[in-house]
Design an enzyme around this catalytic site. Structure first.
Site, PDB file in Angstrom:
ATOM      1  N   GLU A  13      54.344 -53.962 -20.336  1.00 17.63           N
ATOM      2  CA  GLU A  13      53.043 -53.752 -20.954  1.00 17.63           C
ATOM      3  C   GLU A  13      52.601 -52.309 -20.731  1.00 17.63           C
ATOM      4  OE1 GLU A  13      50.751 -57.669 -21.386  1.00 17.63           O
ATOM      5  OE2 GLU A  13      50.353 -56.922 -19.380  1.00 17.63           O
TER       6      GLU A  13
ATOM      7  N   SER B 149      48.404 -55.166 -27.303  1.00 16.95           N
ATOM      8  CA  SER B 149      47.904 -55.162 -28.675  1.00 16.95           C
ATOM      9  C   SER B 149      48.827 -55.871 -29.667  1.00 16.95           C
ATOM     10  CB  SER B 149      47.613 -53.728 -29.133  1.00 16.95           C
ATOM     11  OG  SER B 149      46.568 -53.167 -28.347  1.00 16.95           O
TER      12      SER B 149
ATOM     13  N   ASN C  46      47.103 -64.530 -22.123  1.00 17.74           N
ATOM     14  CA  ASN C  46      46.346 -64.149 -20.924  1.00 17.74           C
ATOM     15  C   ASN C  46      44.874 -64.049 -21.305  1.00 17.74           C
ATOM     16  OD1 ASN C  46      45.226 -62.946 -18.680  1.00 17.74           O
ATOM     17  ND2 ASN C  46      46.217 -60.944 -18.999  1.00 17.74           N
TER      18      ASN C  46
ATOM     19  N   GLY D 133      44.801 -53.780 -24.975  1.00 17.10           N
ATOM     20  CA  GLY D 133      43.427 -53.874 -25.453  1.00 17.10           C
ATOM     21  C   GLY D 133      42.947 -52.669 -26.246  1.00 17.10           C
TER      22      GLY D 133
ATOM     23  N   GLU E 291      45.640 -54.442 -15.011  1.00 19.52           N
ATOM     24  CA  GLU E 291      44.220 -54.494 -14.628  1.00 19.52           C
ATOM     25  C   GLU E 291      44.059 -54.814 -13.146  1.00 19.52           C
ATOM     26  OE1 GLU E 291      43.114 -57.165 -17.764  1.00 19.52           O
ATOM     27  OE2 GLU E 291      43.474 -55.566 -19.210  1.00 19.52           O
TER      28      GLU E 291
ATOM     29  N   LYS F 298      42.445 -63.545 -19.388  1.00 20.75           N
ATOM     30  CA  LYS F 298      41.706 -62.634 -18.492  1.00 20.75           C
ATOM     31  C   LYS F 298      40.409 -63.311 -18.011  1.00 20.75           C
ATOM     32  CE  LYS F 298      43.696 -58.861 -21.083  1.00 20.75           C
ATOM     33  NZ  LYS F 298      43.742 -57.432 -21.284  1.00 20.75           N
TER      34      LYS F 298
ATOM     35  N   HIS G  54      49.523 -57.512 -13.131  1.00 22.57           N
ATOM     36  CA  HIS G  54      48.956 -57.019 -14.391  1.00 22.57           C
ATOM     37  C   HIS G  54      48.310 -55.661 -14.138  1.00 22.57           C
ATOM     38  CE1 HIS G  54      46.380 -56.675 -17.912  1.00 22.57           C
ATOM     39  NE2 HIS G  54      47.127 -57.600 -18.480  1.00 22.57           N
TER      40      HIS G  54
HETATM   41  C1  PEP Z   1      47.335 -58.192 -21.635  1.00 17.65           C
HETATM   42  O1  PEP Z   1      46.232 -58.161 -21.101  1.00 17.65           O
HETATM   43  O2  PEP Z   1      48.303 -58.607 -20.999  1.00 17.65           O
HETATM   44  C2  PEP Z   1      47.431 -57.731 -23.012  1.00 17.65           C
HETATM   45  C3  PEP Z   1      48.606 -57.547 -23.518  1.00 17.65           C
HETATM   46  O3  PEP Z   1      46.245 -57.529 -23.681  1.00 17.65           O
HETATM   47  P1  PEP Z   1      46.075 -57.243 -25.258  1.00 17.65           P
HETATM   48  O4  PEP Z   1      47.009 -58.174 -25.986  1.00 17.65           O
HETATM   49  O5  PEP Z   1      44.635 -57.516 -25.518  1.00 17.65           O
HETATM   50  O6  PEP Z   1      46.459 -55.814 -25.471  1.00 17.65           O
END
Ligand code: PEP
Length: 247
Positions: free
Chosen positions: A161, A207, A9, A167, A93, A11, A91
């Site tokens: 998630e 992460s 992703n 992040g 976000e 983003k 997601h």
């Molecule tokens: C995500 O945005 O779906 C995600 C898992 O981000 P990160 O791997 O940066 O934690």
């Protein structure tokens, strides 16, 4: 047997200059035993499809309607037309930045399925909810509220998630990941029956890095990962994909 899936992703990151890395991924993982999905910004979808025709692509959101007066939005059919075969929905976000709730995510997922896209539906608890002991309740409610009745192993992927892991460099313990994934698997089987419930892939996201990917992929009912930051650089994403291929 569920095929493993590594989904990246990007983003709101990336311009045409970032597409060069896609051919490197094709070369390194072209005949992989795990599926790959790259979700760049929608502005790059068609150019990504030209740059790496064999890599499946996804959008990062779609509107629930097929067309109309929705300035700035994109329909599922538009994403498909631009080269996508999947779309990330719900997601955290988007849930935070745009106030998306389960019913809206489910409507978008219905639209995605109608357009022939695979819906990658994201769910996960906040730190506050985890500390209150509500993780399974939140994940279960989001799963049932966001997943359409027409979900199958072919058209739907669920990504667990934890919001506090996205992040941040913080990752749940392997036992915590297993607890949620085993719970989600049982919920899917209870709702859709054994065949479909066992066919829908469950990704972990939050992460994931080259250094922790292998241990996460060894956890029960983890069928791959949705990767944010580490999917932006081939040097980081490639070893994660390799770990999945060997899982
Ligand atoms: C995500 O945005 O779906 C995600 C898992 O981000 P990160 O791997 O940066 O934690």
């Amino acid at each position: 047997m569920r095929r493993k899936l590594a989904a990246g992703n990007w983003k709101m990151n990336g311009t045409a200059a970032n597409l060069a890395g896609l051919s490197a991924l094709t070369e390194a993982h072209g005949n992989a035993s795990a599926d790959l999905l790259i979700c760049p910004p929608a502005t790059l979808l068609s150019r990504a499809a030209d740059a790496a025709p064999t890599i499946p692509l996804g959008g990062q959101d779609c509107h629930a309607n097929t067309a109309g007066a929705h300035t700035g939005d994109l329909s599922a059919a538009m994403l498909k037309d631009a080269g996508a075969s999947a779309v990330i929905l719900g997601h955290s976000e988007r849930r935070t930045d745009h106030g998306e709730q389960d019913a809206a995510v489910r409507a978008k997922a219905d639209a995605a399925l109608d357009a022939g896209l695979t819906a990658v539906i994201c769910i996960g608890e906040t730190l506050e909810q985890r500390e209150a002991g509500d993780t399974l309740k939140v994940a279960g409610n989001q799963l049932s509220g966001s997943t359409p009745d027409g979900a199958t192993g072919a058209n739907t992927v669920v990504a667990y998630e934890p919001v506090w892991a996205i992040g941040t460099g913080k990752v749940p313990t392997l036992d915590q990941i297993a607890e949620v994934h085993n719970f989600l698997r049982a919920e899917l089987v209870a709702r859709f029956g054994a065949v479909t419930g066992n066919a829908i892939r469950l990704l972990y996201g939050g992460s994931v890095k080259p250094g922790n990917a292998a241990e996460i992929f060894a956890v029960s009912n983890v069928d791959g990962a949705l990767v944010g930051g580490a999917s932006l650089k081939v040097a980081d994403f490639s070893p994660i994909i390799a770990a999945l291929e060997q899982a």
